[in-house]
Design an enzyme around this catalytic site. Structure first.
Site, PDB file in Angstrom:
ATOM      1  N   SER A 148      43.841  43.715  42.873  1.00 19.44           N
ATOM      2  CA  SER A 148      45.019  44.167  42.717  1.00 19.44           C
ATOM      3  C   SER A 148      45.273  45.490  43.615  1.00 19.44           C
ATOM      4  O   SER A 148      44.171  46.044  44.008  1.00 19.44           O
ATOM      5  CB  SER A 148      45.369  44.388  41.451  1.00 19.44           C
ATOM      6  OG  SER A 148      46.414  45.008  41.100  1.00 19.44           O
ATOM      7  N   TYR A 161      42.814  47.685  33.099  1.00 17.73           N
ATOM      8  CA  TYR A 161      43.414  46.824  34.117  1.00 17.73           C
ATOM      9  C   TYR A 161      42.800  47.410  35.490  1.00 17.73           C
ATOM     10  O   TYR A 161      41.928  46.582  36.146  1.00 17.73           O
ATOM     11  CB  TYR A 161      44.768  46.763  34.012  1.00 17.73           C
ATOM     12  CG  TYR A 161      45.229  45.605  35.188  1.00 17.73           C
ATOM     13  CD1 TYR A 161      45.196  44.280  34.905  1.00 17.73           C
ATOM     14  CD2 TYR A 161      45.875  46.217  36.336  1.00 17.73           C
ATOM     15  CE1 TYR A 161      45.671  43.466  35.730  1.00 17.73           C
ATOM     16  CE2 TYR A 161      46.163  45.196  37.316  1.00 17.73           C
ATOM     17  CZ  TYR A 161      46.140  43.981  37.199  1.00 17.73           C
ATOM     18  OH  TYR A 161      46.595  42.940  37.962  1.00 17.73           O
TER      19      TYR A 161
END
Ligand SMILES: NC(=O)c1ccc[n+]([C@@H]2O[C@H](COP(=O)([O-])OP(=O)(O)OC[C@H]3O[C@@H](n4cnc5c(N)ncnc54)[C@H](O)[C@@H]3O)[C@@H](O)[C@H]2O)c1
Length: 276
Positions: A148, A161
């Site tokens: 990401s 995350y």
């Protein structure tokens, strides 16, 4: 650095996709089906992965399984089923399944950190390990691991995350070196914001207000559709890229992380505040 590495074709070969019930994984399944790939789809959402498979039409050979990527034994069993079934050699193994938790480090739930790491990082490593023997035996194929932009720059309220996505990036870079000369490639993907269910499905011990604020800024920020993201990832893999940035925001954050690494998180936080 857009390093190109030669490799086997993707189109027409069997593709494995985790997290195929929704978002980018589902869009990739539809795209690769249209490019003649038999598809092996996995998701923890059993009904969702069956629905994706059904949406591909009668012509596409598809194997759909309910699999929790955090469960190594389940991923290994899935890989054995895929290898026994695959009507064509493996072209792409897309380790895409992922989740997030919105919480502060100071008072967040540690079990949510584990859930995020188990899915996003251990799920990737389980997928790589389960399919690598087949890819190495073929001497071809591409492992595509989902990181990401938050694997380039850390973001407040998504510490686990960010950590999981930095882990995927490091793991894939290391794997790429180990695969030299084998005919198998390793690709890492860093999307910016893509309009999917990921924030809606987040665990949110940060409290309802913080979760709603995060959802709001995500909705405003995320302009890219999953279909466009899948198209970009597919094109990058076919072109032999080893690192794929998806979206203008990903390109900008990548530059920022290089030129001002100590300030990058502050700039990102200010941009997210402005988007609320
Ligand atoms: N949407 C974005 O803005 C964005 C940005 C960067 C990276 N990503 C990454 O893209 C990937 C796909 O996410 P998305 O945005 O399409 O979200 P999504 O929520 O629409 O899809 C994720 C899918 O993964 C599945 N999944 C969750 N946990 C699983 C598990 N343990 N085992 C198997 N499947 C599981 C979900 O059921 C869902 O179908 C994720 O790794 C995410 O972190 C998304």
């Amino acid at each position: 650095v857009r390093r190109r590495v030669g490799g086997a074709p993707i189109d027409g070969r069997t593709a494995v996709i985790t997290g195929a019930a929704s978002g980018i994984g589902q869009a990739m399944a539809r795209r690769l089906a249209a490019h003649g790939c038999p598809l092996a789809l996995a998701d923890v959402d059993a009904a969702g992965v069956r629905a994706t498979a059904a949406s591909l039409g009668a012509g596409a050979p598809v194997l759909a399984r309910a699999v929790d990527v955090g469960d190594r034994d389940a991923v290994r069993a899935f890989a054995a089923d895929v290898v026994a079934w695959a009507p064509a050699p493996l072209g792409m193994v897309f380790n895409n399944a992922g989740v997030t938790a919105l919480q502060r480090v100071a008072d967040g739930a540690p079990e949510d950190d584990d859930w995020v790491m188990d899915t996003n990082f251990r799920g990737v490593s389980a997928g790589v390990r389960a399919f690598l023997p087949t890819l190495l035996a073929q001497r071809s194929g591409v492992v595509v691991n989902m990181s990401s932009v938050f694997g380039l720059v850390g973001v407040a309220h998504q510490s686990a995350y960010s950590a999981s996505k930095f882990a995927v990036r490091g793991y894939t870079d290391a794997l790429r070196q180990e695969l030299r000369g084998t005919g198998v490639r390793a690709v890492v993907v860093h999307p910016g914001a893509v309009r999917t269910a990921i924030v809606r499905n987040a665990r949110a011990s940060a409290g309802e207000q913080a979760a709603a604020a995060a959802a709001r800024s995500f909705e405003r920020w995320a302009r890219l559709t999953p279909e466009r993201a899948a198209r970009h990832i597919h094109a990058g893999v076919v072109r032999g890229r080893s690192r794929i940035l998806v979206g203008a925001d990903a390109v900008a954050l990548d530059v920022l992380a290089r030129v001002a690494p100590a300030r990058a998180s502050d700039v990102l936080a200010a941009a997210l505040r402005a988007a609320r």
